[in-house]
Design an enzyme around this catalytic site. Structure first.
Site, mmCIF file in Angstrom:
data_model
loop_
_atom_site.group_PDB
_atom_site.id
_atom_site.type_symbol
_atom_site.label_atom_id
_atom_site.label_comp_id
_atom_site.label_asym_id
_atom_site.label_seq_id
_atom_site.Cartn_x
_atom_site.Cartn_y
_atom_site.Cartn_z
ATOM 1 N N ARG A 161 0.871 -1.177 0.000
ATOM 2 C CA ARG A 161 0.000 0.000 0.000
ATOM 3 C C ARG A 161 0.906 1.225 0.000
ATOM 4 N NH1 ARG A 161 -2.229 -3.541 3.960
ATOM 5 N NH2 ARG A 161 -4.333 -4.248 3.428
ATOM 6 N N LYS A 184 -2.839 -2.860 7.761
ATOM 7 C CA LYS A 184 -4.071 -2.427 8.415
ATOM 8 C C LYS A 184 -4.360 -3.280 9.652
ATOM 9 C CE LYS A 184 -6.519 -0.482 4.427
ATOM 10 N NZ LYS A 184 -7.737 -0.562 3.596
ATOM 11 N N HIS A 252 -2.733 3.001 -6.056
ATOM 12 C CA HIS A 252 -3.332 1.768 -5.540
ATOM 13 C C HIS A 252 -3.564 0.753 -6.660
ATOM 14 C CE1 HIS A 252 -4.879 -0.255 -2.048
ATOM 15 N NE2 HIS A 252 -5.985 -0.582 -2.669
ATOM 16 N N ARG A 255 -0.894 -1.809 -6.908
ATOM 17 C CA ARG A 255 -1.037 -2.938 -5.969
ATOM 18 C C ARG A 255 -2.022 -3.963 -6.534
ATOM 19 N NH1 ARG A 255 -1.280 -4.758 -0.369
ATOM 20 N NH2 ARG A 255 -3.439 -4.872 0.346
ATOM 21 N N HIS A 278 -4.487 -9.368 3.286
ATOM 22 C CA HIS A 278 -5.938 -9.388 3.394
ATOM 23 C C HIS A 278 -6.364 -10.349 4.497
ATOM 24 C CE1 HIS A 278 -6.530 -8.008 -1.055
ATOM 25 N NE2 HIS A 278 -6.360 -6.986 -0.228
ATOM 26 N N TYR A 287 -10.308 -8.473 -5.372
ATOM 27 C CA TYR A 287 -9.123 -7.715 -5.765
ATOM 28 C C TYR A 287 -8.551 -8.185 -7.092
ATOM 29 C CZ TYR A 287 -5.786 -4.463 -3.577
ATOM 30 O OH TYR A 287 -5.057 -3.367 -3.224
#
Length: 309
Positions: A161, A184, A252, A255, A278, A287
């Site tokens: 990211r 995250k 993004h 990615r 993820h 994705y």
């Protein structure tokens, strides 16, 4: 928050402290939670004719939830924003129910409005390579172009990211064979570093005019501070205009492209999930544009019960 009773304000403050201290929620998350719950509690107070204690929360009815959601939509709140606010309300009620000993099913069973999740639009392999080749040629100081090449190479070559790439410090240079990335939710993952990314970062470090101390940001802005993500977005915007790429060609998207191209080359979906950080395989599915049949194959191969057949 004038409509909210003192007991509700205390409960909200204690919950936010719990989310910050125990769940390690970010400042932005805490601010969003505070605004979402303040709006919800204020609505309930007005809906019931004035501020009360915790009673209305413990006795909340399906009609209260429907009225709140209808009021939000009437105020122009979009489906995605309303779903986020409902999620915050559910998290608060789950915590409150544990403390007060009531059944939160009414709130937890409330369905979020349907939202159409936009599908990611990765670049083609040729376009991704062209971006890396072009971003370093934009008219600015030479070392800045080398910096931007290093950053976009990390996004495409390692699937980072933008916040993760810009979060690297001088201690990370020279780049090792694998990086430990904290993504995250504080989730850690190990990301292999391809030779092209190591070389791009080494070229940048060699040209950067600033002292890259181990505790300092690895990637520096023109004045020596950390790089603002918007700077990279702007460089990508200029690059895509030069190359005639669509507006979806953002940092993004690189990615997305990393994941999609890896999958197309025969990469395992589970492994790609780990590389991207993820939490759910379904997120990686969306994705990379994987269809449900292939997702089921991966699930069947990986799930212990499915293996026992």
């Amino acid at each position: 928050m004038s409509l909210i009773s003192a007991a509700q304000r205390d409960a909200l403050a204690n919950w936010l402290a719990h989310e910050r201290g125990v769940k390690n929620a970010s400042d932005n998350t805490i601010e969003a939670y505070s605004n979402d719950l303040a709006g919800f509690l204020s609505f309930l107070a007005a809906h019931h004719g004035g501020a009360e204690g915790l009673g209305p929360l413990l006795r909340i009815a399906p009609s209260d939830m429907r009225s709140w959601m209808a009021n939000e939509r009437a105020r122009g709140t979009g489906a995605r924003s309303l779903a986020r606010r409902l999620s915050a309300v559910k998290t608060f009620f789950r915590w409150l129910a544990e403390r007060e000993g009531f059944d939160p099913t009414t709130v937890l069973s409330t369905r979020a409005p349907r939202t159409q999740r936009p599908l990611p639009r990765p670049l083609t392999e040729d376009a991704a390579k062209a971006v890396i080749d072009t971003v370093g040629t934009l008219p600015r100081e030479g070392w800045v172009g080398t910096r931007d090449v290093a950053i976009v190479t990390l996004l495409y070559g390692c699937g980072l990211r933008i916040s993760e790439a810009l979060g690297l410090t001088g201690a990370d240079a020279p780049l090792p064979d694998a990086l430990r990335i904290v993504g995250k939710g504080g989730k850690e993952r190990i990301v292999p570093v391809i030779p092209a990314a190591r070389q791009a970062v080494a070229d940048y470090v060699k040209e950067c005019p600033y002292d890259l101390g181990p505790q300092e940001p690895l990637f520096r802005g023109a004045r020596g501070g950390g790089v603002n993500p918007r700077v990279i977005s702007k460089a990508m915007e200029t690059t895509r205009m030069q190359l005639g790429l669509p507006s979806s060609a953002t940092p993004h998207a690189l990615r997305h492209s990393f994941a999609t191209h890896l999958l197309n080359a025969g990469g395992d979906l589970r492994a790609i999930q780990e590389l991207l950080g993820h939490a759910a395989l379904s997120t990686t599915q969306v994705y990379t544009g994987v269809d449900n049949a292939r997702l089921l194959d991966v699930y069947s191969a990986a799930h212990p019960r499915a293996k026992r057949g």
